[in-house]
Design a protein around this motif. Sequence first.
Motif, PDB file in Angstrom:
ATOM      1  N   GLY A  84       0.693  -1.616  -0.231  1.00 43.71           N
ATOM      2  CA  GLY A  84      -0.067   0.077   0.015  1.00 43.71           C
ATOM      3  C   GLY A  84       0.762   1.131   0.054  1.00 43.71           C
ATOM      4  N   GLU A 126       1.089   4.278  -3.056  1.00 47.08           N
ATOM      5  CA  GLU A 126       0.376   5.760  -2.694  1.00 47.08           C
ATOM      6  C   GLU A 126       1.490   6.508  -2.924  1.00 47.08           C
ATOM      7  N   GLU A 160      -4.046  -5.471   6.018  1.00 47.34           N
ATOM      8  CA  GLU A 160      -5.451  -4.823   5.947  1.00 47.34           C
ATOM      9  C   GLU A 160      -5.251  -4.323   4.982  1.00 47.34           C
ATOM     10  N   GLU A 187      -7.560  -2.108   3.174  1.00 46.12           N
ATOM     11  CA  GLU A 187      -8.494  -1.041   3.067  1.00 46.12           C
ATOM     12  C   GLU A 187      -7.899  -0.050   2.176  1.00 46.12           C
ATOM     13  N   GLY A 188      -6.555   0.699   3.018  1.00 46.66           N
ATOM     14  CA  GLY A 188      -5.649   1.235   3.039  1.00 46.66           C
ATOM     15  C   GLY A 188      -6.115   1.201   1.365  1.00 46.66           C
ATOM     16  N   ALA A 236      -8.204   2.143  -0.305  1.00 43.41           N
ATOM     17  CA  ALA A 236      -9.464   3.562  -0.423  1.00 43.41           C
ATOM     18  C   ALA A 236      -8.162   4.623  -1.307  1.00 43.41           C
ATOM     19  N   ALA A 237      -6.717   4.386  -0.664  1.00 40.43           N
ATOM     20  CA  ALA A 237      -6.021   5.272  -1.691  1.00 40.43           C
ATOM     21  C   ALA A 237      -6.475   4.798  -3.382  1.00 40.43           C
ATOM     22  N   ARG A 243     -13.353  -4.347   7.036  1.00 40.98           N
ATOM     23  CA  ARG A 243     -13.373  -3.200   6.799  1.00 40.98           C
ATOM     24  C   ARG A 243     -13.020  -2.875   5.260  1.00 40.98           C
ATOM     25  N   ARG A 272      -8.038  13.075  -3.249  1.00 37.90           N
ATOM     26  CA  ARG A 272      -7.259  13.143  -2.031  1.00 37.90           C
ATOM     27  C   ARG A 272      -6.642  14.660  -1.531  1.00 37.90           C
ATOM     28  N   ASP A 275     -12.660  13.000   6.784  1.00 35.66           N
ATOM     29  CA  ASP A 275     -12.152  11.442   6.760  1.00 35.66           C
ATOM     30  C   ASP A 275     -13.330  10.581   6.170  1.00 35.66           C
ATOM     31  N   ARG A 312     -13.509   7.307   5.381  1.00 40.09           N
ATOM     32  CA  ARG A 312     -13.438   6.594   6.291  1.00 40.09           C
ATOM     33  C   ARG A 312     -14.044   4.962   7.385  1.00 40.09           C
TER      34      ARG A 312
END
Length: 451
Positions: free
Chosen positions: A295, A299, A333, A335-336, A339-340, A362, A426, A440, A445
């Motif tokens: 991740g 990013e 995990e 989800e980060g 979302a990015a 999540r 973002r 958020d 979020r």
Amino acid sequence: MAGQTFPFTSSSQRALRLQREWLEWEDRRAAAQRCRSLRWPSSLQARLTRPRRCCRDPAVYNALFSGDLQQVQALFQDEEAANMIVETVSNQLAWSAEQGFWVLAPKTKQTAPLTITAARGYTDCARHLILQGAELDARVGGWAALHEACAQAQPDCVRLLLTFGAKANVLSDEGATPLHLCTAPESLQCAQLLLEAGAAVNLAAEGEVTALHVAAARGLEAHVALYLQHGARVGLRTSQGETALNAACAGAEGPGSSWQHQAVARRLLEAGADPRAAGRKRHSPLHNACASGCGALAELLLRHGACARAPNGAGLTPLDCALQAVRDAPNWEPEGLFAALLDYGAQPVSPEKLKHCANFPRALEVLLNAYPCVPSCDAWVEAVLPELWQEHEAFYSSALRMVNQPRRLQHLARMAVRAQLGSRCRQAAAQLPLPSLLRDYLLLRVEGCIQ
């Protein structure tokens, strides 16, 4: 002034000793050549083409592989002995098509005394062999002594070989230079010595792979920085169209082990690497980072302009690659990363692909909130493990209740703002004068339920 003395460091003394020995060796070699040209001009060609002597004597093995200087001096007293072929036979597993199982098969390997000692860091033994006339660039078995010294990160032997005239760009049978074999963090000094001796940093090996590609793929930040300082070109591509940035992102091996490759990618991007440069299969650095579940690396690429929507040759987007990576990293995990990608313009995945992250509540929430309405799809519901459903029943139940139901006005407003901002979501959210809770929420979020 004549009575004064100057302090010398140990490295300075070693360098002076090597220089003196090299000059003495050059004088002896020149004298020997003059003598041969005067006394045996007709036999010189025959001598050069004479086959090397092959040796399987255990005493020779023990002396060379243990670095026993006294034995090496006793056994190797002339040029012919110093250039003999050392042959080893070892049993290795090999697949037998006739028998249908793995069997132990003997494998013969040939090498040279100088190569053995250089690979193991036996500098004194290597020096003795060189002074006896060992050929510095002989490629017995495919590699020269300098290749082995670099592959095994033996800087003292690399310095010795280069001091006596070994070629910094000597090619192996596969076309690799010693610089290509500096593949461990401990080999940085070897790489420095090679470059100082004139090694060509952009020379490509088989497959058009450069030393920068190799270092980037292994996450060697210090090597990459060194090569860039010596003129390494970040835009060079392999025969598969891969740049060093592609190699760095492909070399990352999962979410918890990508910090070295992230540091390498940052160096390359700062040097002008193109984050959108894809290989022949249109697999970009971002595809590689997402396929590895990295991740933070993804990013970094997105901030430098990588395209979150671009499909590869198989039609897969970076988000598709990230979904596939979920299956290989059960403790991740994701989800980060999801979302990015969505914040930088990725489109929502097709509903049937939600099953890949059904057991990551999540991450599933992030993906469901990318739709204006929760889509109907039984595939992800059936994929949820019973014990996980029980643990996160509140979330899964809320998601089921909202299937094909109108979402709250707050969510629809979020969707409208995100659609307006597009791939700048973002960056824009960080600049808008919004309360942190609202910012958020805009950036998907995780709340633990679908409303």
